[in-house]
Design an enzyme around this catalytic site. Structure first.
Site, PDB file in Angstrom:
ATOM      1  N   HIS A  22      42.348  53.332  19.419  1.00 16.79           N
ATOM      2  CA  HIS A  22      43.771  53.656  19.391  1.00 16.79           C
ATOM      3  C   HIS A  22      44.310  53.581  17.958  1.00 16.79           C
ATOM      4  O   HIS A  22      43.554  53.756  17.007  1.00 16.79           O
ATOM      5  CB  HIS A  22      44.527  52.739  20.347  1.00 16.79           C
ATOM      6  CG  HIS A  22      44.537  53.242  21.760  1.00 16.79           C
ATOM      7  ND1 HIS A  22      45.638  53.187  22.583  1.00 16.79           N
ATOM      8  CD2 HIS A  22      43.561  53.833  22.489  1.00 16.79           C
ATOM      9  CE1 HIS A  22      45.358  53.712  23.756  1.00 16.79           C
ATOM     10  NE2 HIS A  22      44.093  54.110  23.731  1.00 16.79           N
ATOM     11  N   LYS A  80      57.631  54.040  15.465  1.00 19.31           N
ATOM     12  CA  LYS A  80      56.754  55.064  16.044  1.00 19.31           C
ATOM     13  C   LYS A  80      57.249  55.481  17.428  1.00 19.31           C
ATOM     14  O   LYS A  80      57.246  56.671  17.769  1.00 19.31           O
ATOM     15  CB  LYS A  80      55.328  54.520  16.132  1.00 19.31           C
ATOM     16  CG  LYS A  80      54.309  55.458  16.776  1.00 19.31           C
ATOM     17  CD  LYS A  80      52.944  54.808  16.806  1.00 19.31           C
ATOM     18  CE  LYS A  80      51.930  55.627  17.584  1.00 19.31           C
ATOM     19  NZ  LYS A  80      51.562  56.883  16.910  1.00 19.31           N
ATOM     20  N   ARG A  89      52.547  48.564  18.892  1.00 18.88           N
ATOM     21  CA  ARG A  89      52.397  47.602  19.991  1.00 18.88           C
ATOM     22  C   ARG A  89      51.873  46.253  19.499  1.00 18.88           C
ATOM     23  O   ARG A  89      52.100  45.228  20.143  1.00 18.88           O
ATOM     24  CB  ARG A  89      51.525  48.185  21.088  1.00 18.88           C
ATOM     25  CG  ARG A  89      52.138  49.457  21.687  1.00 18.88           C
ATOM     26  CD  ARG A  89      51.727  49.730  23.100  1.00 18.88           C
ATOM     27  NE  ARG A  89      52.115  51.069  23.502  1.00 18.88           N
ATOM     28  CZ  ARG A  89      53.342  51.417  23.915  1.00 18.88           C
ATOM     29  NH1 ARG A  89      54.293  50.497  23.993  1.00 18.88           N
ATOM     30  NH2 ARG A  89      53.602  52.660  24.271  1.00 18.88           N
ATOM     31  N   SER A 146      39.664  58.994  25.696  1.00 15.74           N
ATOM     32  CA  SER A 146      41.102  59.239  25.782  1.00 15.74           C
ATOM     33  C   SER A 146      41.412  60.286  26.845  1.00 15.74           C
ATOM     34  O   SER A 146      40.856  61.394  26.810  1.00 15.74           O
ATOM     35  CB  SER A 146      41.661  59.712  24.433  1.00 15.74           C
ATOM     36  OG  SER A 146      43.033  60.027  24.546  1.00 15.74           O
ATOM     37  N   GLU A 188      47.752  50.889  27.455  1.00 18.76           N
ATOM     38  CA  GLU A 188      48.756  50.686  26.413  1.00 18.76           C
ATOM     39  C   GLU A 188      49.550  49.401  26.624  1.00 18.76           C
ATOM     40  O   GLU A 188      50.207  48.914  25.711  1.00 18.76           O
ATOM     41  CB  GLU A 188      49.713  51.875  26.363  1.00 18.76           C
ATOM     42  CG  GLU A 188      50.553  52.077  27.607  1.00 18.76           C
ATOM     43  CD  GLU A 188      51.252  53.430  27.606  1.00 18.76           C
ATOM     44  OE1 GLU A 188      52.459  53.447  27.904  1.00 18.76           O
ATOM     45  OE2 GLU A 188      50.595  54.437  27.306  1.00 18.76           O
ATOM     46  N   SER A 195      43.433  55.753  31.654  1.00 18.10           N
ATOM     47  CA  SER A 195      44.840  56.202  31.608  1.00 18.10           C
ATOM     48  C   SER A 195      45.110  57.397  32.511  1.00 18.10           C
ATOM     49  O   SER A 195      45.792  58.349  32.117  1.00 18.10           O
ATOM     50  CB  SER A 195      45.251  56.523  30.162  1.00 18.10           C
ATOM     51  OG  SER A 195      45.050  55.409  29.323  1.00 18.10           O
ATOM     52  N   ARG A 203      40.296  58.679  14.336  1.00 17.83           N
ATOM     53  CA  ARG A 203      40.540  58.721  15.777  1.00 17.83           C
ATOM     54  C   ARG A 203      39.802  59.909  16.404  1.00 17.83           C
ATOM     55  O   ARG A 203      39.703  60.988  15.813  1.00 17.83           O
ATOM     56  CB  ARG A 203      42.037  58.775  16.067  1.00 17.83           C
ATOM     57  CG  ARG A 203      42.769  57.555  15.536  1.00 17.83           C
ATOM     58  CD  ARG A 203      44.215  57.530  15.961  1.00 17.83           C
ATOM     59  NE  ARG A 203      44.353  57.326  17.396  1.00 17.83           N
ATOM     60  CZ  ARG A 203      45.525  57.312  18.041  1.00 17.83           C
ATOM     61  NH1 ARG A 203      46.649  57.507  17.348  1.00 17.83           N
ATOM     62  NH2 ARG A 203      45.585  57.117  19.329  1.00 17.83           N
ATOM     63  N   ARG A 234      42.534  47.855  18.827  1.00 15.22           N
ATOM     64  CA  ARG A 234      43.477  46.871  19.362  1.00 15.22           C
ATOM     65  C   ARG A 234      42.791  45.611  19.886  1.00 15.22           C
ATOM     66  O   ARG A 234      43.370  44.526  19.822  1.00 15.22           O
ATOM     67  CB  ARG A 234      44.333  47.515  20.462  1.00 15.22           C
ATOM     68  CG  ARG A 234      45.415  48.433  19.904  1.00 15.22           C
ATOM     69  CD  ARG A 234      46.238  49.093  20.977  1.00 15.22           C
ATOM     70  NE  ARG A 234      47.395  49.776  20.383  1.00 15.22           N
ATOM     71  CZ  ARG A 234      48.142  50.668  21.009  1.00 15.22           C
ATOM     72  NH1 ARG A 234      47.852  51.021  22.263  1.00 15.22           N
ATOM     73  NH2 ARG A 234      49.171  51.226  20.397  1.00 15.22           N
TER      74      ARG A 234
END
Length: 453
Positions: A361, A431, A406, A186, A334, A215, A140, A365
């Site tokens: 992420h 989590k 998720r 991010s 998200e 975000s 990441r 995803r």
């Protein structure tokens, strides 16, 4: 001889045989809890964090702060202030700041807030702080935070990787100043520097130089929480330069803070009402919030539901009809897995845009959603910045989660309408959403659902 670990257990996702009618009490926000812990740890006096989320990510954060010398006393309060200002009982953590010190070892797990928010904190400690985590954490993005901290005067040993594992050689203080950062991947890169900035000798001026900034609600959350703790913050929204944030040096105040419910974690439960034509009430939904999950009111209404914010909370009602949507989710990325799951059950095509950063992420995803929905008979294609979802009749099968909470809840949402969906490693929901399987079955039974209920 090394034994091969057993594969994660498969959880049969319950199918809904009637409309869902339930009240679901959602645990506290992870994003708020972990920011509150950092700010309280850096304050000049003790403070309280009430109704915190107790999950893997928040436990990793509190354990890391304790390792650096912060006192955290966990109690159950009978009179903590609720999100709407009323009296309500619940868990409360008393945070007692102390001189930060090493040597210490921090396990970040796969928590973005821990791996990004705490290296700046560690620069203020006297001694070495070692950061390590799950294998996925090595992949990441963290290099922008590392290089920014070096620009501000930090000493960090990462063997040139620009990623975990690494050691922050804390000197007890950090000079701070002006730094450029590309936060395209991010928004946490910006928040990471802002949260500790009041303790830097010169504060900080963060200049985002990338082409995109995802975000933004999370950055607004960081700014509002800093101001609530007494920090002076200049932002683009307040008339400052575009993509520039300034935090002045100064003492942070110990506050008594109540954590809002995690609105993003309400998503699967609201989706259940939308899909089954039922009604789900989420108590204590704030009338004003910086949480990205608040966008669900608009998005799920466009997809066929209706909602009302009442004294009882958010009351969301579905018709059982689900419409496709063309939506930019750049500020609320998200929410993408849950929206994709609902879109796979819709009556028309959906296009989800602005979420290319989701490839970095907990897992990629976009690739994971495409692979898993298509394995159930769906028709999902990746675009440059998102997903195109053409509804098809779905069938049962194993829905892999890639240790991503998720992904697990997205699979459960599909399982409401598709018989035979098996969720791999549903325990990964711990989590941010402890006890999700029981909450899910309680909701389907019409019982009041909530973590620990």
């Amino acid at each position: 001889m090394t034994e091969t670990p057993a594969p994660p257990a498969l959880w049969p996702a319950p199918i809904a045989d009637s409309a869902v009618h339930a009240t679901v009490t959602v645990p506290g926000s992870k994003s708020v809890t972990n920011r509150a812990l950092v700010l309280a740890a850096l304050a000049s006096e003790p403070g309280w964090v009430r109704r915190p989320l107790r999950s893997r990510d928040s436990q990793l954060m509190s354990d890391a702060l304790r390792a650096m010398g912060v006192g955290i006393e966990e109690t159950v309060s009978s009179s903590s202030a609720g999100p709407a200002g009323g009296a309500a009982g619940g868990e409360a953590w008393r945070i007692i700041p102390a001189a930060l010190h090493g040597p210490a070892a921090v396990d970040v797990g796969n928590a973005g807030t821990v791996m990004r928010f705490l290296p700046p904190v560690a620069t203020l400690a006297a001694g070495d702080i070692r950061f390590d985590g799950d294998p996925r954490s090595y992949e990441r993005p963290l290099g922008q935070v590392i290089s920014a901290l070096r620009t501000l005067g930090a000493r960090i040993d990462d063997d040139g990787r620009g990623a975990l594992p690494l050691t922050v050689q804390g000197g007890g203080a950090l000079e701070g100043g002006v730094v450029e950062i590309d936060a395209t991947n991010s928004s946490q890169f910006v928040s990471a520097l802002l949260l500790s900035a009041p303790r830097f000798n010169q504060g900080v001026e963060v200049r985002h130089v990338g082409t995109n900034l995802p975000s933004m609600p999370h950055i607004r959350m960081t700014v509002e929480m800093l101001r609530a703790a007494g920090a002076q913050v200049d932002t683009p929204e307040a008339g400052g330069e575009k993509n520039v944030w300034r935090v002045a040096p100064g003492a942070l105040l110990g506050r008594d803070m109540t954590v809002e419910p995690d609105l993003s974690n309400a998503q699967p439960f609201l989706a259940a009402a939308l899909i089954t034509g039922g009604t789900v009430t989420v108590p204590d939904w704030p009338r004003r919030t910086t949480q990205p999950g608040d966008a669900l009111r608009r998005i799920f209404t466009e997809m066929g539901g209706s909602c009302e914010l009442t004294d009882a909370g958010l009351v969301f009602t579905g018709t059982g009809k689900i419409h496709g949507i063309d939506v930019d989710l750049g500020e609320v990325g998200e929410l993408t897995p849950g929206i994709a799951a609902v879109a796979a059950l819709a009556d028309s095509e959906s296009v989800l845009r602005g979420v290319q950063h989701l490839r970095l992420h907990e897992t990629d995803r976009l690739a994971a959603l495409t692979r898993e929905i298509n394995a159930l008979g769906g028709d999902v294609t990746e675009t440059a910045d998102g997903l195109r979802i053409r509804p098809r009749p779905l069938h049962g099968g194993t829905f892999h989660t890639y240790e991503d909470h998720r992904m697990a809840t997205a699979g459960a949402v599909i399982g409401l309408a598709v018989e035979g969906v098996l969720i791999e490693d549903v325990a990964t929901t711990a989590k941010t959403l402890p006890d999700f399987p029981r909450m899910w079955t309680d909701m389907l039974a019409g019982a009041e659902a909530g973590a620990g209920a």
